[in-house]
Design an enzyme around this catalytic site. Structure first.
Site, PDB file in Angstrom:
ATOM      1  N   GLU A  56      76.946  57.049  11.806  1.00  0.00           N
ATOM      2  CA  GLU A  56      75.983  57.271  11.120  1.00  0.00           C
ATOM      3  C   GLU A  56      75.226  58.332  11.227  1.00  0.00           C
ATOM      4  O   GLU A  56      75.044  58.869  12.542  1.00  0.00           O
ATOM      5  CB  GLU A  56      74.911  56.198  10.909  1.00  0.00           C
ATOM      6  CG  GLU A  56      75.634  54.745  10.208  1.00  0.00           C
ATOM      7  CD  GLU A  56      74.792  53.515  10.780  1.00  0.00           C
ATOM      8  OE1 GLU A  56      74.962  52.395   9.964  1.00  0.00           O
ATOM      9  OE2 GLU A  56      74.373  53.476  11.960  1.00  0.00           O
ATOM     10  N   ASP A 227      72.964  45.161  10.398  1.00  0.00           N
ATOM     11  CA  ASP A 227      72.393  46.504  10.368  1.00  0.00           C
ATOM     12  C   ASP A 227      73.356  47.314   9.524  1.00  0.00           C
ATOM     13  O   ASP A 227      73.679  48.656   9.574  1.00  0.00           O
ATOM     14  CB  ASP A 227      72.048  47.185  11.367  1.00  0.00           C
ATOM     15  CG  ASP A 227      73.152  47.306  12.795  1.00  0.00           C
ATOM     16  OD1 ASP A 227      74.294  46.743  12.257  1.00  0.00           O
ATOM     17  OD2 ASP A 227      72.697  47.955  13.732  1.00  0.00           O
TER      18      ASP A 227
HETATM   19  P1  NAD Z   1      76.788  44.539  22.558  1.00  0.00           P
HETATM   20  O1  NAD Z   1      78.125  44.495  22.002  1.00  0.00           O
HETATM   21  O2  NAD Z   1      76.608  45.242  23.941  1.00  0.00           O
HETATM   22  O3  NAD Z   1      76.202  42.928  22.702  1.00  0.00           O
HETATM   23  C1  NAD Z   1      76.485  42.123  21.596  1.00  0.00           C
HETATM   24  C2  NAD Z   1      76.429  40.867  22.232  1.00  0.00           C
HETATM   25  O4  NAD Z   1      76.274  39.736  21.249  1.00  0.00           O
HETATM   26  C3  NAD Z   1      77.329  40.624  23.111  1.00  0.00           C
HETATM   27  O5  NAD Z   1      77.044  40.261  24.711  1.00  0.00           O
HETATM   28  C4  NAD Z   1      78.310  39.416  22.405  1.00  0.00           C
HETATM   29  O6  NAD Z   1      78.962  38.459  23.419  1.00  0.00           O
HETATM   30  C5  NAD Z   1      77.135  38.757  21.726  1.00  0.00           C
HETATM   31  N1  NAD Z   1      77.589  37.870  20.534  1.00  0.00           N
HETATM   32  C6  NAD Z   1      78.373  38.142  19.579  1.00  0.00           C
HETATM   33  N2  NAD Z   1      78.518  37.118  18.739  1.00  0.00           N
HETATM   34  C7  NAD Z   1      77.640  36.258  19.131  1.00  0.00           C
HETATM   35  C8  NAD Z   1      77.017  34.760  18.640  1.00  0.00           C
HETATM   36  N3  NAD Z   1      77.809  34.656  17.643  1.00  0.00           N
HETATM   37  N4  NAD Z   1      76.312  34.376  19.206  1.00  0.00           N
HETATM   38  C9  NAD Z   1      75.860  34.630  20.602  1.00  0.00           C
HETATM   39  N5  NAD Z   1      76.268  35.951  20.995  1.00  0.00           N
HETATM   40  C10 NAD Z   1      77.164  36.651  20.327  1.00  0.00           C
HETATM   41  O7  NAD Z   1      75.867  45.413  21.452  1.00  0.00           O
HETATM   42  P2  NAD Z   1      74.344  45.818  21.578  1.00  0.00           P
HETATM   43  O8  NAD Z   1      74.386  47.225  21.842  1.00  0.00           O
HETATM   44  O9  NAD Z   1      73.594  44.850  22.529  1.00  0.00           O
HETATM   45  O10 NAD Z   1      73.940  45.773  20.031  1.00  0.00           O
HETATM   46  C11 NAD Z   1      73.696  44.499  19.411  1.00  0.00           C
HETATM   47  C12 NAD Z   1      73.614  44.417  17.815  1.00  0.00           C
HETATM   48  O11 NAD Z   1      72.308  45.272  17.723  1.00  0.00           O
HETATM   49  C13 NAD Z   1      74.690  45.522  17.286  1.00  0.00           C
HETATM   50  O12 NAD Z   1      75.186  44.705  16.032  1.00  0.00           O
HETATM   51  C14 NAD Z   1      73.884  46.802  16.893  1.00  0.00           C
HETATM   52  O13 NAD Z   1      74.560  47.473  15.663  1.00  0.00           O
HETATM   53  C15 NAD Z   1      72.456  46.168  16.526  1.00  0.00           C
HETATM   54  N6  NAD Z   1      71.620  47.171  16.677  1.00  0.00           N
HETATM   55  C16 NAD Z   1      70.555  47.178  15.903  1.00  0.00           C
HETATM   56  C17 NAD Z   1      69.514  48.242  15.964  1.00  0.00           C
HETATM   57  C18 NAD Z   1      68.733  48.265  15.145  1.00  0.00           C
HETATM   58  O14 NAD Z   1      67.652  49.276  15.058  1.00  0.00           O
HETATM   59  N7  NAD Z   1      68.459  47.569  14.136  1.00  0.00           N
HETATM   60  C19 NAD Z   1      69.505  49.115  17.039  1.00  0.00           C
HETATM   61  C20 NAD Z   1      70.630  49.196  18.239  1.00  0.00           C
HETATM   62  C21 NAD Z   1      71.589  48.299  17.846  1.00  0.00           C
END
Ligand code: NAD
Length: 355
Positions: A56, A227
């Protein structure tokens, strides 16, 4: 020359300023930019979707500066020892169009997302909130915990991740932060008794991390992981009985939890609440949801803060990013052979290597 800040530089800045002061200053910058919302050029972000993820571009500008962030979202990346989210950003002077700053935004995104979540919760959660459930303990999770602690004083966490190693990592990283952390067996038990529930998982599907029956009246939900089109965390029934707050409605309708609802479903933009034009939660019994997707103005605030702190602390360096001929009309001069002085130096180096 353009100022450059690496992730290491940002970590140094945070160390020099002090983490608590850094969080507070970031929240102040966000608050200032949400307050002057109308001066920003705004559009839903450009998204390039592929089977494994999304890339993005997030641009915005005010009268002085233009900023953009490049960011991806690839939930399968951690299987290959790669991060789900990486990013970099840039700022430019709108008067000349020249870039002034290029910076890591991977670390910076985690900071700005935590700060925006905490800012929203400060206005939407019940004022007596002390216990937060944190579901999804990946790269972003510690930043959420620290932001909620620094901004709202949340010091009790109920945590869950499907990956036990992610829970171990979270507990290790948070060991010295004075938080009470309860390891839970599943998302339902994490949410039980929590005042705030943060969902921050990564999966490229319409997931249901929270069902309607898992959320008690009065809870604030900070929904961060949904997101992208086709990537959500909350059950539709839960959305239907909640008061929903968003960053920028045209983008959230495409990417947020509310992609599951009718396009006309009422939502409130957070800036309206911050400005006092719209109420936050309607009662202590209401369920509030901050349907966070991340918006360009938050990255603008982050880059603006990094620019100011780089100046104040002297951290960072200048890089030779742009072609800058002495005569601006003579770009071709950069292709000229080495000038006499450079040739002398090159001859000396070659002589030294031969000796
Ligand atoms: P990451 O991959 O490092 O961590 C995600 C974690 O979620 C992993 O540890 C995984 O095991 C866990 N997980 C997956 N499915 C699960 C479930 N059903 N129950 C419990 N845990 C589960 O990712 P990250 O960098 O920490 O990002 C997390 C999310 O936040 C992503 O989806 C990312 O796109 C989103 N994000 C959003 C924003 C925003 O501004 N809204 C900003 C940054 C990241």
């Amino acid at each position: 020359m353009v100022a450059f800040l690496s992730a290491r530089d940002i970590a140094r800045i945070v160390g020099e300023v002090g983490a608590r002061r850094f969080w507070r200053r970031l929240v102040d910058y966000l608050r200032q930019d949400f307050a002057r919302w109308d001066v920003f050029e705004k559009s839903p972000r450009y998204a390039n979707h592929s089977p494994r993820g999304v890339i993005e571009l997030m641009p915005t500008s005010d009268a002085d500066a233009f900023a953009f962030k490049f960011v991806n979202g690839h939930p399968g990346n951690t299987q290959f020892n790669l991060q789900t989210v990486v990013a970099f950003g840039a700022m430019a002077d709108v008067t000349t169009g020249y870039p002034t700053l290029i910076a890591d935004m991977t670390l910076a995104t985690a900071f700005r997302t935590g700060a925006t979540s905490a800012l929203a919760a400060a206005h939407l959660a019940r004022s007596d909130s002390k216990v937060m459930a944190l579901i999804g303990l990946g790269a972003q999770s510690e930043f959420q915990a620290c932001a909620f602690n620094a901004v709202l004083g949340v010091d009790r966490l109920r945590v869950f991740d499907v990956d036990p190693e992610a829970i171990d990592k979270f507990e290790r990283n948070m060991a010295d932060f004075g938080l009470t952390i309860v390891r839970c067996a599943d998302a339902r038990s994490a949410a039980f008794g929590a005042d705030i529930v943060t969902t921050i998982t990564a999966d490229k599907k319409l997931a249901t991390i929270l069902t309607d029956d898992m959320v008690a009246p009065g809870v604030h939900i900070n929904a961060v992981g949904g997101d992208c089109p086709g990537k959500t965390e909350l059950a539709r029934e839960l959305l239907l009985r909640s008061e929903i707050f968003v960053e920028y409605a045209p983008q959230t309708r495409i990417e947020g939890e509310i992609q599951q609802l009718d396009p006309e479903h009422p939502v409130t933009e957070l800036r309206e609440v911050l400005a006092g034009r719209r109420p936050g939660r309607s009662s202590s019994e209401a369920i509030t949801i901050f349907d966070s997707v991340g918006f360009a103005v938050e990255d603008f605030s982050m880059l603006r803060l990094l620019r100011d702190l780089a100046w104040e602390t002297g951290v960072g360096r200048k890089i030779d990013l742009l072609a800058e001929p002495a005569n601006p009309k003579d770009l071709f001069s950069l292709l000229h052979p080495l000038d006499a002085e450079q040739e002398d130096i090159a001859t000396l180096i070659k002589a030294g290597q031969a000796a």
